[in-house]
Design a protein around this motif. Structure first.
Motif, PDB file in Angstrom:
ATOM      1  N   LYS A  78       2.026  -1.242  -4.840  1.00 19.01           N
ATOM      2  CA  LYS A  78       3.066  -0.187  -5.005  1.00 19.01           C
ATOM      3  C   LYS A  78       2.734   0.691  -6.425  1.00 19.01           C
ATOM      4  O   LYS A  78       2.400   1.875  -6.589  1.00 19.01           O
ATOM      5  N   LEU A  79       2.702  -0.026  -7.496  1.00 21.92           N
ATOM      6  CA  LEU A  79       2.323   0.393  -8.654  1.00 21.92           C
ATOM      7  C   LEU A  79       0.755   0.909  -8.712  1.00 21.92           C
ATOM      8  O   LEU A  79       0.669   2.217  -9.233  1.00 21.92           O
ATOM      9  N   VAL A  80      -0.140   0.555  -8.071  1.00 21.96           N
ATOM     10  CA  VAL A  80      -1.587   0.947  -8.296  1.00 21.96           C
ATOM     11  C   VAL A  80      -1.558   2.210  -7.258  1.00 21.96           C
ATOM     12  O   VAL A  80      -2.205   3.194  -7.418  1.00 21.96           O
ATOM     13  N   LYS A  81      -0.753   2.192  -6.062  1.00 19.79           N
ATOM     14  CA  LYS A  81      -0.820   3.324  -4.987  1.00 19.79           C
ATOM     15  C   LYS A  81      -0.525   4.473  -5.771  1.00 19.79           C
ATOM     16  O   LYS A  81      -0.986   5.710  -5.610  1.00 19.79           O
ATOM     17  N   LYS A  82       0.445   4.602  -6.714  1.00 18.19           N
ATOM     18  CA  LYS A  82       1.011   5.796  -7.437  1.00 18.19           C
ATOM     19  C   LYS A  82      -0.215   6.242  -8.097  1.00 18.19           C
ATOM     20  O   LYS A  82      -0.541   7.477  -8.127  1.00 18.19           O
ATOM     21  N   TRP A  83      -1.097   5.366  -8.808  1.00 15.66           N
ATOM     22  CA  TRP A  83      -2.183   5.806  -9.668  1.00 15.66           C
ATOM     23  C   TRP A  83      -3.242   6.295  -8.574  1.00 15.66           C
ATOM     24  O   TRP A  83      -3.890   7.203  -8.878  1.00 15.66           O
ATOM     25  N   GLN A  84      -3.555   5.627  -7.683  1.00 17.75           N
ATOM     26  CA  GLN A  84      -4.563   6.129  -6.551  1.00 17.75           C
ATOM     27  C   GLN A  84      -4.265   7.497  -6.110  1.00 17.75           C
ATOM     28  O   GLN A  84      -5.012   8.326  -5.997  1.00 17.75           O
ATOM     29  N   ASP A  85      -3.023   7.777  -5.776  1.00 15.40           N
ATOM     30  CA  ASP A  85      -2.779   9.161  -5.099  1.00 15.40           C
ATOM     31  C   ASP A  85      -2.898  10.081  -6.309  1.00 15.40           C
ATOM     32  O   ASP A  85      -3.321  11.478  -6.178  1.00 15.40           O
ATOM     33  N   LYS A  86      -2.605   9.718  -7.735  1.00 15.69           N
ATOM     34  CA  LYS A  86      -2.520  10.499  -8.748  1.00 15.69           C
ATOM     35  C   LYS A  86      -4.010  11.024  -8.961  1.00 15.69           C
ATOM     36  O   LYS A  86      -4.651  12.375  -9.179  1.00 15.69           O
ATOM     37  N   CYS A  87      -4.904   9.947  -8.958  1.00 17.54           N
ATOM     38  CA  CYS A  87      -6.506  10.292  -9.277  1.00 17.54           C
ATOM     39  C   CYS A  87      -7.139  10.964  -7.963  1.00 17.54           C
ATOM     40  O   CYS A  87      -7.814  11.815  -8.391  1.00 17.54           O
TER      41      CYS A  87
END
Length: 435
Positions: free
Chosen positions: A248-257
């Motif tokens: 969940k934490l990384v998915k947030k960053w993946q979406d942002k990137c």
């Protein structure tokens, strides 16, 4: 300083063969200059006429002049890519996998390299803790890019503690020096529960993403724990709940990137999705799979290749019983694929082998040993035409497992042929056309 590149193979009909070089000969100089590795050698051999100082196996030295086409290869292979000593790792990382290895295995498995040259040549991850000004100057001058760097955390104080090295705290300054000099970098984090996850992971992703696109990618892989941890720092594996939290934490960053750069940038190792029982991300998420050999996207790549590979032939005239070997974590991926195969007279049994050698916490296929595979197969009753073993469990370029056993050993123990599938295409072809 004298460097010696020991020749391990001379290709037939090559320039090296024509001038009489043989395995065991040593390359000392090219055009009067010592070469410390194959990087130096590649630049030195760009000339159309080169002088080679060779030390033969007899100890006699000979100067040979070679005329060749521009950038033409000599047809030589060397025992090592570096002609001096491989730079060893001087860290005492709390998560070091080599420190969790049993005794009695082949010497090469205990080598802790931290050499920027192997990073450039083969994609080995390095920590930069032994990188000095001369090294940075050479990297810049020869443009040794990209490099692969184990960051683990952008918090310098925490990184010093994780690597047990006072030099480890300079990581962000070192990365800035590299990218300011035009060097691109792939990075990784070995994630340890309660140490560099959570807010620390968030900070690390943020700091590295701020240096994108010079920082090309960031892979996050879970700490690997074996049963040989008697004198190691106390660590735990990621539970299903903890793995879900990381996703969940990384998915947030993946979406942002992806929204800002049209690239995912930060990628999770497959083990997180398998541990959390979550679906593997789409093919597009992996952006040409920049860290495939780091366990990032192997499953998705496997699934894509499986779907692309057609079934050859019309099945078998006689019953065939084939055992397919994999690690515990791969079972949930491969089992439904095999269940959908409909090949006449073929019975497939998927054998997920528990890793007794390293311990049940190690579930990846690549760390299976020959003895564990043999022991698991021996317990299974019924007919067996042959066995398909995973090529990822073999040493790269060789037919040998981590415990020094071979596929031939398994075949002899079971009395049936053993074939190797290196990826999805091989597996499907072997199942459809067993030879």
């Amino acid at each position: 300083m004298t460097y010696k590149g020991i020749i391990s193979n001379v290709k037939p009909d090559s320039i090296g063969a024509e001038i009489g070089l043989v395995p065991g000969d040593r390359l000392l100089e090219v055009n009067g200059q010592a070469v410390q590795d194959i990087i130096d050698l590649s630049f030195a051999l760009a000339e159309e006429e080169v002088d080679l100082l060779i030390e033969h196996t007899s100890g006699e030295q000979e100067l040979l002049t070679v005329e060749k086409d521009y950038d033409e290869d000599l047809g030589l292979e060397f025992e090592s890519a570096v002609f001096d000593k491989i730079r060893p790792c001087t860290n005492k990382c709390v998560f070091c996998f080599i420190d969790q290895m049993p005794t009695g295995m082949r010497d090469s498995l205990y080598i802790k390299d931290d050499d920027y040259r192997l990073s450039f040549l083969y994609g080995n991850f390095i920590t930069l803790t032994n990188l000095g000004p001369r090294d940075l100057s050479r990297i810049t001058r020869l443009h040794l890019s990209p490099l692969y760097v184990s960051v683990h955390t952008s918090n310098g104080e925490l990184r010093q503690k994780m690597l047990n090295n006072r030099q480890a705290g300079k990581i962000m300054t070192q990365l800035k020096d590299l990218v300011d000099n035009g060097i691109e970098v792939h990075t990784q984090v070995v994630l340890c529960p309660g140490i560099n996850d959570g807010a620390e992971l968030e900070k690390t992703i943020n700091d590295l993403y701020a240096m994108h696109p010079a920082i090309l990618s960031l892979a996050i892989v879970p700490v690997g724990l074996t049963r040989y941890r008697d004198h190691c720092y106390p660590l735990t594996s990621f539970s299903k709940v903890a793995a879900d939290g990381v996703i969940k934490l990384v998915k947030k960053w993946q979406d942002k990137c992806r929204e800002e750069t049209d690239a995912t940038f930060v990628y999770l190792a497959d083990e997180f999705y398998l541990a959390a029982d979550q679906e593997i991300p789409s093919y597009e998420t992996y952006d040409n799979f920049p860290q495939l050999e780091n366990g990032v996207g192997i499953v998705r790549s496997f699934l894509a290749e499986w779907e692309e590979q057609p079934i050859a032939g019309n099945g078998y005239n006689n019953p065939h019983y084939i055992d397919v070997v994999c690690g515990v974590s791969a079972e949930k991926i491969i089992k439904p694929l095999l269940a959908k195969l409909n090949i006449a007279n073929l019975k497939i049994r998927l054998v997920a082998v528990d890793n007794k050698f390293f311990g049940s916490n190690v579930t990846v296929t690549g760390l299976l040993t020959g003895n564990d595979i043999t022991a698991a197969l021996k317990t299974l009753p019924g007919p067996r035409t042959g066995v398909i073993i995973p090529g990822v469990a073999l040493r790269k370029g060789e037919q040998i497992f981590l415990d020094n056993t071979t596929p031939e050993t398994i075949a002899a123990e079971l009395g049936v042929p053993v074939r190797t599938a290196y990826f999805a295409r091989d597996l499907k072809e072997l199942l459809a056309a067993w030879r």
